[in-house]
Structure formats: structure tokens, C-alpha cells
Design a protein around this motif. Structure first.
Motif, short mmCIF file in Angstrom:
data_model
loop_
_atom_site.label_atom_id
_atom_site.label_comp_id
_atom_site.label_asym_id
_atom_site.label_seq_id
_atom_site.Cartn_x
_atom_site.Cartn_y
_atom_site.Cartn_z
N LYS A 1 -2.00 8.44 4.98
CA LYS A 1 -1.88 6.99 4.76
C LYS A 1 -2.32 6.22 6.00
O LYS A 1 -3.05 5.23 5.90
CB LYS A 1 -0.44 6.62 4.41
CG LYS A 1 0.01 7.08 3.03
CD LYS A 1 1.47 6.69 2.80
CE LYS A 1 1.99 7.17 1.47
NZ LYS A 1 3.41 6.79 1.24
N ASN B 1 1.42 13.54 4.19
CA ASN B 1 0.92 12.41 3.42
C ASN B 1 1.01 11.10 4.20
O ASN B 1 0.24 10.17 3.96
CB ASN B 1 1.66 12.29 2.09
CG ASN B 1 3.12 11.92 2.24
OD1 ASN B 1 3.78 12.32 3.20
ND2 ASN B 1 3.64 11.19 1.27
N LYS C 1 -6.01 6.09 6.36
CA LYS C 1 -6.67 5.20 5.40
C LYS C 1 -6.48 3.73 5.75
O LYS C 1 -7.21 2.87 5.23
CB LYS C 1 -6.13 5.46 3.99
CG LYS C 1 -6.53 6.81 3.42
CD LYS C 1 -5.93 7.00 2.02
CE LYS C 1 -6.36 8.34 1.42
NZ LYS C 1 -5.77 8.54 0.07
N ARG D 1 0.83 -1.21 0.00
CA ARG D 1 0.00 0.00 0.00
C ARG D 1 0.86 1.26 0.00
O ARG D 1 0.36 2.37 0.16
CB ARG D 1 -0.94 -0.02 1.21
CG ARG D 1 -1.95 -1.15 1.16
CD ARG D 1 -2.97 -1.09 2.28
NE ARG D 1 -3.87 0.04 2.15
CZ ARG D 1 -5.00 0.20 2.86
NH1 ARG D 1 -5.36 -0.74 3.71
NH2 ARG D 1 -5.75 1.26 2.70
N TYR E 1 2.84 2.45 2.07
CA TYR E 1 2.86 3.23 3.30
C TYR E 1 4.27 3.74 3.63
O TYR E 1 4.45 4.90 4.00
CB TYR E 1 2.32 2.42 4.49
CG TYR E 1 2.65 3.11 5.79
CD1 TYR E 1 1.94 4.23 6.20
CD2 TYR E 1 3.76 2.70 6.56
CE1 TYR E 1 2.30 4.92 7.35
CE2 TYR E 1 4.12 3.40 7.71
CZ TYR E 1 3.39 4.50 8.09
OH TYR E 1 3.76 5.20 9.22
#
Length: 275
Positions: A143, A139, A146, A113, A115
């Protein structure tokens, strides 16, 4: 509004000795477990994420109620065990253990993902560990929001000791909690690589006295030959090891740091699955 992920520890380092031993094998200061706890993470305000996506995102978040189910399912579908951590000094290749399936699945998932990309090695203590997986960039906060806020159930095995080159996960900050009551579940995002070089017998004797524990003879031989941090055994999940690139880890460990062990120059990383 700018949100900061990293809140560096303000508790002074609990050092038993202020300088490395000179005799015998290389050995460093007796540094406390407090130095590899997870950093505090601020709560992300929902306004920081577009309102139209909040409900959908929350349905897919990992939390402490569903973490076992989600990681087991993910691990069955994604069985890779090798990853590459890229730094400006070169690559660190790691192998993840199959007998720590939740931690393996979690690390693979975060990698896929993306990350870890734009996170950094944010705590570096030469002759101890280098710790990464977090950043104060916005950011990274997005992450995390999410993916979810959760703990990975511990998978501590006596045969996975903290020898030089292993990778393990930090735990939640628990400074004032008795040892017997500590929560050993792992942070999902904060990992560390053991960098400590070979230990002398005298140094290990001091460790045993300082932390009131006994290092088994077999483990003593390993720590004497390869290095490591034996007083971390049994409290943190070791879930992999470096099989190429320890010279890069050593280079990172020598970087100049501030009073809270954060490198003066940011050491960003990217992580990719090899297979």
C-alpha cells in the motif's frame, strides 16, 4: 522475500523519572519526544510489485515535489472531517481540523484508499500516547509503495496544543539534529493520540525544567484540567481530536507491551470516513 515495515526503536527510552508522581493530579514519567518519532521504513524492492505496473504506479505516486499540489487538490474534492477508528475494544471517533487542511486531506485520502486497514497501534505508552498507522504485514508495504514516500508540510498552530484526546502526526527520526534545525514535516502514515491524564502543577514545573521551556498559563489550566503532553507543543502537527471513545484509548494504553513499547498482542485497526 518478506519485507518488514516496522523497525522498532532500539534507542532506550529517555526517561527523566521512572515512576508516576503520587501527589495531586495524576501524572506519569517525563517521557522524551524521541518516543513518538516515525518508525524506520525499509525501501520496497521494485520486484515486490508486478513489473507491468511499475511505470504507471510511479506516475501517480506522491512525493515531496508534488505533495502540496496533490493534497490541496484532494482536499478540495474531499471535505469530510469525521472518521471512525475501529479496534477490538470499540470505536474511537475523531474530528479533523479545517485549519490543518493538508493533514486533513492526507488522513482522509489514506482512509479512502484503505491504507489504515490491517495497520495497528504499534507503540503504546500508558500516560503518554498510543501510536498507530503502521504494520509489519507485507500488504501494508505494498500500500505504501502504491501511495508514495513523502512528508506532509507542517501545520503547527499555537492554539492546537497537545491536550488529552488530540491526534497528531509523528515526524522523521532526528535524534542527533539540533532542535533549531529539525525538520518538522510530518510522516504521512504514523499518527498518535495523546492519552496522558491531568497533570499536577508540580509535574508541569518538572517538565519546564527538564525541557527548558515555559508552559503558558492558559495552557497550564488546560493540562491541569484535562491532561496532555505540553513538551510536544510546537514540534508536531496536531490536526484533530477524539470526540467519542477516549475510554477505548485508555484501554489500549493499559495493554501489556514488550521492551520497545509494542503491545504483546497485536492491536489491529480499521478506519472509515463518517462524513
Amino acid at each position: 522475500m518478506k519485507y518488514s515495515i516496522i523497525t522498532l526503536l532500539i534507542t532506550p527510552l529517555l526517561l527523566f523519572s521512572c515512576s508516576p508522581e503520587k501527589e495531586g493530579n495524576h501524572s506519569g514519567p517525563l517521557i522524551s519526544k524521541v518516543d513518538i518519532q516515525e518508525d524506520s521504513v525499509e525501501t520496497i524492492d521494485n520486484n515486490f510489485i508486478p513489473d507491468s505496473t511499475i511505470v504507471e504506479k510511479q506516475q501517480n505516486l506522491i512525493n515531496n515535489s508534488n505533495v502540496l499540489e496533490k493534497l490541496k487538490e484532494y482536499g478540495l474534492k474531499n471535505q469530510e472531517t469525521k472518521e471512525n477508528i475501529t479496534t477490538k475494544f470499540g470505536s474511537i471517533k475523531i474530528r479533523l481540523f479545517n485549519d490543518t487542511p493538508l493533514h486533513r486531506a492526507n488522513f482522509i485520502m489514506l482512509t479512502k484508499r484503505n491504507y489504515f486497514d490491517s495497520t495497528l497501534f504499534y507503540r503504546v505508552i500508558n500516560n503518554f500516547v498510543v501510536q498507530g498507522g503502521n504494520s509489519d504485514r507485507d500488504n501494508v508495504a505494498v500500500k505504501m509503495a502504491k501511495i508514495g514516500q513523502y512528508r506532509v508540510p507542517d501545520e503547527i498552530h499555537s492554539h492546537h496544543i497537545h491536550k488529552r484526546g488530540v491526534i497528531a502526526m509523528a515526524v522523521h527520526e532526528q535524534y542527533d539534529i539540533p532542535e533549531s534545525e529539525k525538520d518538522k514535516r510530518s510522516s504521512p502514515y504514523n499518527f498518535y493520540i495523546v492519552q496522558q491524564k491531568p497533570l499536577s502543577e508540580k509535574y508541569m514545573d518538572k517538565l519546564e525544567k527538564r525541557y527548558k521551556f515555559t508552559i503558558p498559563a492558559k495552557n497550564r489550566n488546560t493540562y491541569n484540567k484535562y491532561g496532555g503532553v505540553p513538551h510536544l507543543d510546537g514540534d508536531f502537527t496536531v490536526f484533530g481530536e477524539v470526540y467519542s471513545g477516549m475510554s477505548v484509548v485508555d484501554k489500549i494504553a493499559t495493554q501489556s507491551t514488550d521492551a520497545y513499547d509494542r503491545p504483546i498482542e497485536d492491536l489491529f485497526i480499521t478506519v472509515d470516513v463518517i462524513k
